[in-house]
Design a protein around this motif. Structure first.
Motif, mmCIF file in Angstrom:
data_model
loop_
_atom_site.group_PDB
_atom_site.id
_atom_site.type_symbol
_atom_site.label_atom_id
_atom_site.label_comp_id
_atom_site.label_asym_id
_atom_site.label_seq_id
_atom_site.Cartn_x
_atom_site.Cartn_y
_atom_site.Cartn_z
ATOM 1 N N ASP A 71 0.818 -1.215 0.000
ATOM 2 C CA ASP A 71 0.000 0.000 0.000
ATOM 3 C C ASP A 71 0.853 1.267 0.000
ATOM 4 N N GLU A 72 0.191 2.382 -0.204
ATOM 5 C CA GLU A 72 0.849 3.697 -0.163
ATOM 6 C C GLU A 72 -0.201 4.768 0.116
ATOM 7 N N TYR A 73 0.181 5.767 0.885
ATOM 8 C CA TYR A 73 -0.729 6.880 1.154
ATOM 9 C C TYR A 73 -0.964 7.695 -0.108
ATOM 10 N N VAL A 74 -2.203 8.129 -0.294
ATOM 11 C CA VAL A 74 -2.509 9.027 -1.418
ATOM 12 C C VAL A 74 -2.029 10.432 -1.050
ATOM 13 N N GLY A 75 -1.332 11.057 -1.989
ATOM 14 C CA GLY A 75 -0.898 12.444 -1.793
ATOM 15 C C GLY A 75 0.519 12.591 -1.253
ATOM 16 N N LEU A 76 1.178 11.472 -0.930
ATOM 17 C CA LEU A 76 2.572 11.581 -0.479
ATOM 18 C C LEU A 76 3.491 11.134 -1.622
ATOM 19 N N SER A 77 4.461 11.978 -1.944
ATOM 20 C CA SER A 77 5.402 11.626 -3.021
ATOM 21 C C SER A 77 6.423 10.636 -2.477
ATOM 22 N N LEU A 161 -9.266 5.717 5.124
ATOM 23 C CA LEU A 161 -8.712 5.143 6.354
ATOM 24 C C LEU A 161 -9.635 5.457 7.531
ATOM 25 N N THR A 162 -9.745 4.513 8.441
ATOM 26 C CA THR A 162 -10.603 4.725 9.617
ATOM 27 C C THR A 162 -9.868 5.614 10.622
ATOM 28 N N GLU A 163 -10.659 6.162 11.540
ATOM 29 C CA GLU A 163 -10.103 6.986 12.609
ATOM 30 C C GLU A 163 -9.071 6.169 13.412
ATOM 31 N N GLU A 164 -9.408 4.911 13.681
ATOM 32 C CA GLU A 164 -8.513 4.049 14.478
ATOM 33 C C GLU A 164 -7.145 3.892 13.794
ATOM 34 N N THR A 165 -7.178 3.688 12.480
ATOM 35 C CA THR A 165 -5.921 3.526 11.740
ATOM 36 C C THR A 165 -5.137 4.835 11.730
ATOM 37 N N LYS A 166 -5.862 5.942 11.556
ATOM 38 C CA LYS A 166 -5.165 7.232 11.522
ATOM 39 C C LYS A 166 -4.528 7.543 12.885
ATOM 40 N N ILE A 167 -5.247 7.208 13.950
ATOM 41 C CA ILE A 167 -4.679 7.432 15.296
ATOM 42 C C ILE A 167 -3.432 6.557 15.470
ATOM 43 N N ALA A 168 -3.555 5.279 15.064
ATOM 44 C CA ALA A 168 -2.421 4.352 15.224
ATOM 45 C C ALA A 168 -1.211 4.823 14.425
ATOM 46 N N ASN A 169 -1.448 5.407 13.252
ATOM 47 C CA ASN A 169 -0.323 5.796 12.394
ATOM 48 C C ASN A 169 0.157 7.230 12.621
ATOM 49 N N THR A 183 -6.721 8.865 2.798
ATOM 50 C CA THR A 183 -6.927 7.782 1.832
ATOM 51 C C THR A 183 -5.593 7.126 1.481
ATOM 52 N N ALA A 184 -5.703 5.909 1.011
ATOM 53 C CA ALA A 184 -4.502 5.171 0.596
ATOM 54 C C ALA A 184 -4.854 4.270 -0.574
ATOM 55 N N LEU A 185 -3.839 3.929 -1.343
ATOM 56 C CA LEU A 185 -4.003 2.882 -2.359
ATOM 57 C C LEU A 185 -3.551 1.587 -1.696
ATOM 58 N N THR A 186 -4.303 0.546 -1.887
ATOM 59 C CA THR A 186 -3.945 -0.718 -1.223
ATOM 60 C C THR A 186 -4.303 -1.923 -2.068
#
Ligand code: GLP
Length: 273
Positions: A71-77, A161-169, A183-186
Motif C-alpha cells: 500500500d501507499e498513502y494518497v498524496g505523499l510523493s 482510512l478509519t479513525e482508528e488507523t489514523k490514530i495508530a499511524n 486515503t490510501a491505495l492498497t
C-alpha cells in the motif's frame, strides 16, 4: 492456517526472516525470480533488520527477488519522509542487493488512481503472481489498508482510512493525526489471497483482540485478516503477548502442533539469542 507462537517479538521476527530467506534461497536454485509481497509499519522492521544482517553476512542475495508493496498513502510523493516508498528504501531496499527495477510500490501521487491500481494488478499477474506475501495486521484486524467491512474479494483500489488507523499511524507523523492522509491505495484482500503463501507477523497486546477474532472466530469482513482461514498456505507468527485473548486451549494446541517446527529452527540457528 498455522499459528507459530514465540516468546517475544524479536524471536518471532528472526524466525520469520529465516523462513523468508529459506524460501528465496530455495528458488535461486532454479533461477526463476522470487516474487515477494511486502508490508510497512513497525511489525516487519525487525524482520527487515534480520534479512539485512543475513545479507551482510553473505547468507542471502536478493538479486532474483521482485517485490510488490501492499500500500501507499494518497498524496505523499516517493521522497516524503512518511511515504511507504521512503520507508521501504530506508528500512530495507537501500541495504540489500535488490535490482531497483524489480521494486514495485503503488504511486500515491498518481492522477488516475483507478488506472494505477489496475496496472498494479496487471504487473503482479505479469510476474506470475506473488509467491509469498509478508504482512502485518492493524489492531482492528485489517490487512494492508483493507479496513473493516472491506470485501474479502477486493482488488487493488483506493480506500478511506478509519479513525482508528489514523490514530495508530499518527506516531509516524509527529503524533499529529491531521497530518495522516485520509486515503490510501492498497492491494485488496483478494490480491493477498491470490499469493501462493501468506506470512503475517503479529506482536503485542494491542493486537490480541484482533488475533483472537482472526484465529478463533469465523470468516468476517469486520476482521479482514480472517480471510486467512480460506487460504491454503497461511502462517501467522506471533509473540506471547499477542495471544493474550486466545483461549488457553487454542494456545496449547498450536504450541503442540508447531513444537517440531520451532525445535528444528532452534537446532539450525543455535536457539534464541
Ligand atoms: C498500516 C499498514 C498495515 C500494517 C498496519 C499495522 O495500517 N497499512 O500494512 O500491518 O499499519 O502497523 P504496525 O505494524 O505498525 O502495527
Amino acid at each position: 492456517m498455522r499459528l507459530i507462537i514465540h516468546e517475544n517479538h524479536e524471536a518471532a521476527s528472526r524466525w520469520a526472516a529465516h523462513y523468508i530467506a529459506g524460501r528465496i534461497t530455495a528458488r535461486q536454485k532454479n533461477d526463476k525470480p522470487f516474487v515477494l509481497g511486502l508490508p510497512t509499519g513497525s511489525s516487519p522492521l525487525e524482520i527487515y533488520r534480520e534479512l539485512i544482517n543475513m545479507h551482510k553476512e553473505g547468507k542471502i542475495s536478493f538479486a532474483n527477488v521482485h517485490t510488490f508493496n501492499m500500500d501507499e498513502y494518497v498524496g505523499l510523493s516517493a521522497d516524503h519522509p512518511q511515504s511507504y516508498h521512503h520507508f521501504m528504501m530506508e528500512n530495507f531496499f537501500n541495504h540489500i542487493d535488490i535490482d531497483r527495477r524489480h521494486i514495485h510500490i503503488l504511486d500515491g501521487m498518481a492522477k488516475d488512481t483507478e488506472k494505477e491500481c489496475r496496472l498494479y494488478e496487471e504487473a503482479i499477474t505479469a510476474e506470475g503472481g506473488i509467491e509469498l506475501f509478508l504482512g502485518g495486521m492493524g489492531s482492528d484486524g485489517h490487512i494492508a489498508f483493507n479496513e473493516p467491512g472491506s470485501s474479502l474479494r477486493s482488488r487493488t483500489r483506493i480506500k478511506n482510512l478509519t479513525e482508528e488507523t489514523k490514530i495508530a499511524n499518527a506516531r509516524f507523523f509527529g503524533g499529529d493525526i491531521s497530518k495522516v492522509p485520509s486515503t490510501a491505495l492498497t492491494v485488496g484482500v483478494g490480491t493477498v489471497m491470490d499469493a501462493r503463501e501468506v506470512l503475517i507477523i503479529v506482536s503485542g497486546r494491542s493486537k490480541a483482540r484482533a488475533l483472537q477474532a482472526v484465529v478463533e472466530e469465523g470468516l468476517n469482513h469486520m476482521w479482514t485478516l480472517s480471510c486467512l482461514q480460506m487460504h491454503p498456505k497461511a502462517i501467522i507468527v506471533c509473540d506471547e503477548d499477542a495471544t493474550e485473548e486466545l483461549r488457553v486451549r487454542t494456545v496449547r494446541y498450536f504450541k503442540d502442533i508447531e513444537k517440531e517446527t520451532i525445535g528444528v529452527y532452534h537446532r539450525e540457528t543455535g536457539g534464541e539469542r
